[in-house]
Design a protein around this motif. Structure first.
Motif, PDB file in Angstrom:
ATOM      1  N   GLN A 257     -37.671 -27.565  -7.689  1.00 23.62           N
ATOM      2  CA  GLN A 257     -37.754 -28.869  -7.223  1.00 23.62           C
ATOM      3  C   GLN A 257     -36.171 -28.781  -6.663  1.00 23.62           C
ATOM      4  O   GLN A 257     -36.065 -29.716  -5.890  1.00 23.62           O
ATOM      5  N   CYS A 259     -34.403 -26.792  -4.803  1.00 19.99           N
ATOM      6  CA  CYS A 259     -34.442 -26.076  -3.787  1.00 19.99           C
ATOM      7  C   CYS A 259     -32.980 -25.323  -3.528  1.00 19.99           C
ATOM      8  O   CYS A 259     -32.426 -25.070  -2.643  1.00 19.99           O
ATOM      9  N   GLY A 291     -42.696 -21.892  -3.153  1.00 21.27           N
ATOM     10  CA  GLY A 291     -42.217 -22.404  -2.099  1.00 21.27           C
ATOM     11  C   GLY A 291     -43.112 -23.499  -1.374  1.00 21.27           C
ATOM     12  O   GLY A 291     -42.454 -24.062  -0.696  1.00 21.27           O
ATOM     13  N   ASN A 294     -42.961 -28.207  -3.369  1.00 24.15           N
ATOM     14  CA  ASN A 294     -42.370 -29.343  -2.977  1.00 24.15           C
ATOM     15  C   ASN A 294     -43.084 -30.332  -1.940  1.00 24.15           C
ATOM     16  O   ASN A 294     -43.194 -31.482  -1.837  1.00 24.15           O
TER      17      ASN A 294
END
Length: 301
Positions: A257, A259, A291, A294
């Motif tokens: 989350q 990133c 990937g 989110n």
């Protein structure tokens, strides 16, 4: 929308207190889709738990056995019983959860109510849970009284605490009487097995970033590798490898989350041997690649 998470310690004992010191019971309105992965991971607590399904099907894993619970059913979980829950086929599962400290109902330890009514259940390893199925007159009456309990808890009118305690006494009286033949098959609870499971979970949860050998884990509880595997499966319904993979994926979520890290970095930080294994494990649990997680989550909000 923030996802719900059950807070547990290193042994998967739930940390959240249910209710208050003065009124140790609570009613939760739960939806499995509100939890990460649309499931409730393995945990346990000292309180009694009653699940009352409202919509969809929930699968409870209690030790080695799975219980399918739908609207019209009621599931009573004994205290100190490791359990998890998920919904099949990625469908909604909504249910009300009633949690209460046992002595809130039976009073003093050693009382006639505790000794004669509750002890055959609370200290009986042969009855980790009781499933009341739909279509039974006892089940219908229990559901009616659970609905009254929930309404009182939500509205909190004058003397609701006293009324709820009375209803809980009736509810447990009906359930235990309905299953007195099962309770007569008394097998004393094995506290040593629970303690050994706590030790294994503590070791797995604190060393998940590293390569863990089965021998290392078995040494923690002074058992052979074979007995260690059988005990873990008996107590959780999962293999050690399956549990560890699930735990590592759950620990990867904050990293995904954020990133801020690559797949290779996250795999290394959570104990996976390579990014491909991490991606496959993540997909098995959440139905998408790391990937994609989110962006899919944003679409659902």
């Amino acid at each position: 929308m923030a996802m719900r998470k059950i807070l547990v310690d290193e042994t998967n004992r739930e940390l959240c207190e249910h209710g208050t010191v003065g009124f140790p019971m609570t009613v939760n309105h739960d939806d499995l889709w509100a939890f990460e992965g649309k499931s409730v991971p393995i945990h346990w607590h000292n309180d009694l738990e009653i699940s009352l399904p409202r919509e969809g099907e929930a699968i409870y894993q209690v030790y080695r056995k799975s219980y399918s619970v739908r609207p019209g059913d009621v599931l009573l979980l004994n205290r100190n019983v490791p359990h998890s829950c998920h919904s099949p086929n990625n469908n909604h599962a909504r249910y009300s959860t009633f949690l209460t400290r046992p002595d809130f109902i039976y009073g003093e330890y050693g009382s006639d109510v505790e000794r004669r009514c509750f002890r055959p259940f609370l200290q009986n390893s042969a009855v980790p849970c009781i499933l009341l199925t739909s279509g039974n007159s006892c089940t219908r009456t229990v559901i009616q009284k659970l609905n009254e309990t929930e309404a009182l808890f939500d509205q909190k009118t004058f003397c609701y605490e006293l009324k709820i305690k009375g209803l809980l006494c009736e509810i447990f009286g009906m359930i235990l009487c309905e299953h007195q033949n099962d309770l007569a098959k008394f097998i004393p609870a094995n506290q040593l097995e629970l303690e050994r499971l706590e030790q294994m979970l503590d070791y797995l949860n604190t060393h998940f970033e590293s390569v863990i050998s089965l021998q290392e884990l078995a040494d923690q509880v002074h058992l052979s590798r074979e007995v260690c595997c059988r005990l873990f499966k008996k107590m959780t319904g999962k293999t050690i490898t399956g549990y560890l993979e699930e735990y590592r994926v759950n620990q990867s979520l904050p990293l995904v989350q954020s990133c801020q890290y690559s797949m290779i970095q996250i795999a290394d930080m959570t104990g996976f041997s390579n990014a491909s294994r991490f991606a496959r494990a993540f997909h098995r649990q959440f139905g998408c690649n790391p990937g994609e997680y989110n962006s899919l989550k944003l679409q659902k909000c």
